[in-house]
Design a protein around this motif. Sequence first.
Motif, PDB file in Angstrom:
ATOM      1  N   MET A 149      71.780  64.808   1.313  1.00  0.00           N
ATOM      2  CA  MET A 149      70.439  65.345   1.013  1.00  0.00           C
ATOM      3  C   MET A 149      70.083  66.437   2.025  1.00  0.00           C
ATOM      4  SD  MET A 149      67.617  65.224  -0.844  1.00  0.00           S
ATOM      5  CE  MET A 149      67.532  63.660  -1.702  1.00  0.00           C
ATOM      6  N   ILE A 150      69.657  67.581   1.522  1.00  0.00           N
ATOM      7  CA  ILE A 150      69.139  68.632   2.407  1.00  0.00           C
ATOM      8  C   ILE A 150      67.672  68.310   2.681  1.00  0.00           C
ATOM      9  CG2 ILE A 150      68.681  71.090   2.701  1.00  0.00           C
ATOM     10  CD1 ILE A 150      70.925  71.656   0.733  1.00  0.00           C
ATOM     11  N   PRO A 151      67.307  68.003   3.927  1.00  0.00           N
ATOM     12  CA  PRO A 151      65.932  67.565   4.220  1.00  0.00           C
ATOM     13  C   PRO A 151      64.969  68.740   4.363  1.00  0.00           C
ATOM     14  CG  PRO A 151      67.206  67.592   6.237  1.00  0.00           C
ATOM     15  CD  PRO A 151      68.168  67.992   5.129  1.00  0.00           C
ATOM     16  N   LEU A 152      63.671  68.447   4.185  1.00  0.00           N
ATOM     17  CA  LEU A 152      62.658  69.452   4.487  1.00  0.00           C
ATOM     18  C   LEU A 152      62.684  69.813   5.966  1.00  0.00           C
ATOM     19  CD1 LEU A 152      59.579  68.197   2.433  1.00  0.00           C
ATOM     20  CD2 LEU A 152      60.752  70.383   2.133  1.00  0.00           C
ATOM     21  N   VAL A 153      62.852  68.801   6.809  1.00  0.00           N
ATOM     22  CA  VAL A 153      62.886  68.980   8.263  1.00  0.00           C
ATOM     23  C   VAL A 153      64.112  68.242   8.787  1.00  0.00           C
ATOM     24  CG1 VAL A 153      61.654  68.665  10.436  1.00  0.00           C
ATOM     25  CG2 VAL A 153      60.366  69.043   8.322  1.00  0.00           C
ATOM     26  N   ASP A 154      64.924  68.920   9.580  1.00  0.00           N
ATOM     27  CA  ASP A 154      66.167  68.315  10.074  1.00  0.00           C
ATOM     28  C   ASP A 154      66.037  67.968  11.559  1.00  0.00           C
ATOM     29  OD1 ASP A 154      68.713  67.444  10.538  1.00  0.00           O
ATOM     30  OD2 ASP A 154      69.712  69.244   9.780  1.00  0.00           O
ATOM     31  N   LEU A 155      65.318  66.871  11.831  1.00  0.00           N
ATOM     32  CA  LEU A 155      65.078  66.486  13.223  1.00  0.00           C
ATOM     33  C   LEU A 155      66.334  65.927  13.891  1.00  0.00           C
ATOM     34  CD1 LEU A 155      61.556  64.821  12.884  1.00  0.00           C
ATOM     35  CD2 LEU A 155      62.110  67.133  13.642  1.00  0.00           C
ATOM     36  N   LYS A 156      67.229  65.373  13.108  1.00  0.00           N
ATOM     37  CA  LYS A 156      68.448  64.819  13.687  1.00  0.00           C
ATOM     38  C   LYS A 156      69.328  65.921  14.273  1.00  0.00           C
ATOM     39  CE  LYS A 156      72.300  61.684  12.735  1.00  0.00           C
ATOM     40  NZ  LYS A 156      72.960  60.800  11.737  1.00  0.00           N
ATOM     41  N   THR A 157      69.553  66.989  13.503  1.00  0.00           N
ATOM     42  CA  THR A 157      70.356  68.105  14.007  1.00  0.00           C
ATOM     43  C   THR A 157      69.675  68.772  15.189  1.00  0.00           C
ATOM     44  OG1 THR A 157      71.295  68.484  11.818  1.00  0.00           O
ATOM     45  CG2 THR A 157      71.454  70.296  13.386  1.00  0.00           C
ATOM     46  N   GLU A 158      68.345  68.879  15.106  1.00  0.00           N
ATOM     47  CA  GLU A 158      67.588  69.466  16.212  1.00  0.00           C
ATOM     48  C   GLU A 158      67.810  68.673  17.497  1.00  0.00           C
ATOM     49  OE1 GLU A 158      63.237  70.723  15.806  1.00  0.00           O
ATOM     50  OE2 GLU A 158      63.124  68.954  17.092  1.00  0.00           O
ATOM     51  N   TYR A 159      67.750  67.345  17.386  1.00  0.00           N
ATOM     52  CA  TYR A 159      67.967  66.514  18.574  1.00  0.00           C
ATOM     53  C   TYR A 159      69.383  66.691  19.115  1.00  0.00           C
ATOM     54  CZ  TYR A 159      68.949  62.463  21.478  1.00  0.00           C
ATOM     55  OH  TYR A 159      69.347  61.665  22.513  1.00  0.00           O
ATOM     56  N   GLU A 160      70.364  66.715  18.241  1.00  0.00           N
ATOM     57  CA  GLU A 160      71.745  66.880  18.694  1.00  0.00           C
ATOM     58  C   GLU A 160      71.923  68.209  19.433  1.00  0.00           C
ATOM     59  OE1 GLU A 160      74.184  64.735  18.702  1.00  0.00           O
ATOM     60  OE2 GLU A 160      73.040  63.186  17.657  1.00  0.00           O
ATOM     61  N   THR A 161      71.221  69.227  19.004  1.00  0.00           N
ATOM     62  CA  THR A 161      71.303  70.545  19.635  1.00  0.00           C
ATOM     63  C   THR A 161      70.762  70.524  21.061  1.00  0.00           C
ATOM     64  OG1 THR A 161      71.044  71.601  17.469  1.00  0.00           O
ATOM     65  CG2 THR A 161      70.612  72.976  19.406  1.00  0.00           C
ATOM     66  N   LEU A 162      69.715  69.716  21.287  1.00  0.00           N
ATOM     67  CA  LEU A 162      69.029  69.691  22.583  1.00  0.00           C
ATOM     68  C   LEU A 162      69.258  68.387  23.348  1.00  0.00           C
ATOM     69  CD1 LEU A 162      65.557  71.085  21.423  1.00  0.00           C
ATOM     70  CD2 LEU A 162      67.456  72.389  22.374  1.00  0.00           C
ATOM     71  N   LYS A 163      70.179  67.590  22.874  1.00  0.00           N
ATOM     72  CA  LYS A 163      70.326  66.209  23.331  1.00  0.00           C
ATOM     73  C   LYS A 163      70.415  66.074  24.850  1.00  0.00           C
ATOM     74  CE  LYS A 163      73.126  62.096  22.372  1.00  0.00           C
ATOM     75  NZ  LYS A 163      74.238  61.567  21.535  1.00  0.00           N
ATOM     76  N   ASN A 164      71.294  66.812  25.487  1.00  0.00           N
ATOM     77  CA  ASN A 164      71.493  66.655  26.929  1.00  0.00           C
ATOM     78  C   ASN A 164      70.234  67.003  27.716  1.00  0.00           C
ATOM     79  OD1 ASN A 164      74.138  65.840  26.521  1.00  0.00           O
ATOM     80  ND2 ASN A 164      74.994  67.885  26.816  1.00  0.00           N
ATOM     81  N   GLU A 165      69.600  68.103  27.333  1.00  0.00           N
ATOM     82  CA  GLU A 165      68.393  68.539  28.040  1.00  0.00           C
ATOM     83  C   GLU A 165      67.240  67.566  27.806  1.00  0.00           C
ATOM     84  OE1 GLU A 165      65.862  72.700  28.695  1.00  0.00           O
ATOM     85  OE2 GLU A 165      67.467  72.593  27.209  1.00  0.00           O
ATOM     86  N   LEU A 166      67.091  67.103  26.585  1.00  0.00           N
ATOM     87  CA  LEU A 166      66.018  66.165  26.275  1.00  0.00           C
ATOM     88  C   LEU A 166      66.227  64.825  26.978  1.00  0.00           C
ATOM     89  CD1 LEU A 166      65.579  66.869  22.472  1.00  0.00           C
ATOM     90  CD2 LEU A 166      63.870  67.291  24.245  1.00  0.00           C
ATOM     91  N   ASN A 167      67.432  64.330  26.927  1.00  0.00           N
ATOM     92  CA  ASN A 167      67.710  63.055  27.591  1.00  0.00           C
ATOM     93  C   ASN A 167      67.453  63.135  29.087  1.00  0.00           C
ATOM     94  OD1 ASN A 167      68.417  61.981  25.144  1.00  0.00           O
ATOM     95  ND2 ASN A 167      70.614  61.911  25.535  1.00  0.00           N
ATOM     96  N   GLN A 168      67.753  64.290  29.671  1.00  0.00           N
ATOM     97  CA  GLN A 168      67.547  64.462  31.114  1.00  0.00           C
ATOM     98  C   GLN A 168      66.066  64.401  31.469  1.00  0.00           C
ATOM     99  OE1 GLN A 168      69.381  67.930  32.896  1.00  0.00           O
ATOM    100  NE2 GLN A 168      67.958  67.890  34.630  1.00  0.00           N
TER     101      GLN A 168
END
Length: 372
Positions: free
Chosen positions: A1-20
């Motif tokens: 499914m192509i979502p309206l908002v892709d928060l999962k991919t967004e998180y994966e893109t910023l994962k290291n910085e966000l987790n820190q």
Amino acid sequence: MIPLVDLKTEYETLKNELNQVIQEVLESSCFILGPNGGKLEKEISQYIGVAHGLGVANGTDALLLCLEALNIGSGDEVITTPFTFFSTAEVIARVGATPVFVDIDPKTYNMNPDLIESVITEKTKAIMVVHLFGQPADMDTILAISRKHNLRVIEDACQSIGASYRGKKIGSFGDFGCFSFFPSKNLGAYGDGGMIVTNNGDLYRKLKLLRNHGSSERYVHTHIGLNSRLDEIQAAILSVKFKRLDEWNNRRKELAGEYSLKLAETVQVPVEADEREHVFHQYCIETNQQDQLAHFLKQKEIATGIYYPIPLHLQKAFSHLGYKNGHFPVSERCTKRILALPINPMMTQKQQDYIIAAIKEYFGDQPCHQLK
């Protein structure tokens, strides 16, 4: 499914910085009214071009606190649009005032300023203008009316952070600008969050009290307030994402331009008004086959959204206001025609090409190939 908002991919893109940054907040043991919130308030107020920013619990509270700071309540009226999310009018009713609706411009979906003066009475205290879907409202006309009638202006910019009107950021025009950081927004937290911006120092200081139980000193309360504070984890997450806001808004504009170029002969595409920078929180087409097209796209594993299926004047919660079908024909027509397509910075060109092809297939323009 192509979502309206892709928060999962967004998180994966910023994962290291966000987790820190999340880890840093956890280790600090400072979770409320700490340095991250102050940093974000400064970043966003400077970005909008105003003197003060105040983090709050959500966009709804942002609007509510502005009304309370202006002492708007029982017996007062606030003019707004019936074509928006429920919270816009909900907060007006919550403080005891009456929401007074005017219909929308059929092109921009924002409040039609030519209709405002016809509903102003001696009870009118403010105009709550919504910048819907990411497109600014006609602020020159609205501000001229507010000055003529001595009315306050609250900007509901919850869907439009980063948008501009005549080169000036939305949120900097009225007495207050209100933003939501709901996860799906152009700048979204991983939970609820919001912010108020203003140039008025006295109102800012009052808001600061109101968001913290009416208190500036622990256990000393000078006002009746509420608990509406942006927490440190969300503020830290938002600061990471804020650095990408302009980049992500530009990507939204690129996707919107591609949609409009390829679909203009098939459906009614959004109109971008002159001298307004639209940031496309939603990309909404119009068609007289709203439900049928949504069902077809769902079968193709493409998410869509209807914003909004019931205009506010026809919501049961506002039935006591006496509005009926036909009172706001443009808003009522749009509820039956608008369909939001996926648009988010994480979308690939392949995904968008597939969506465009599917829409054209539905209308018989060309075959749609399955997304691989």
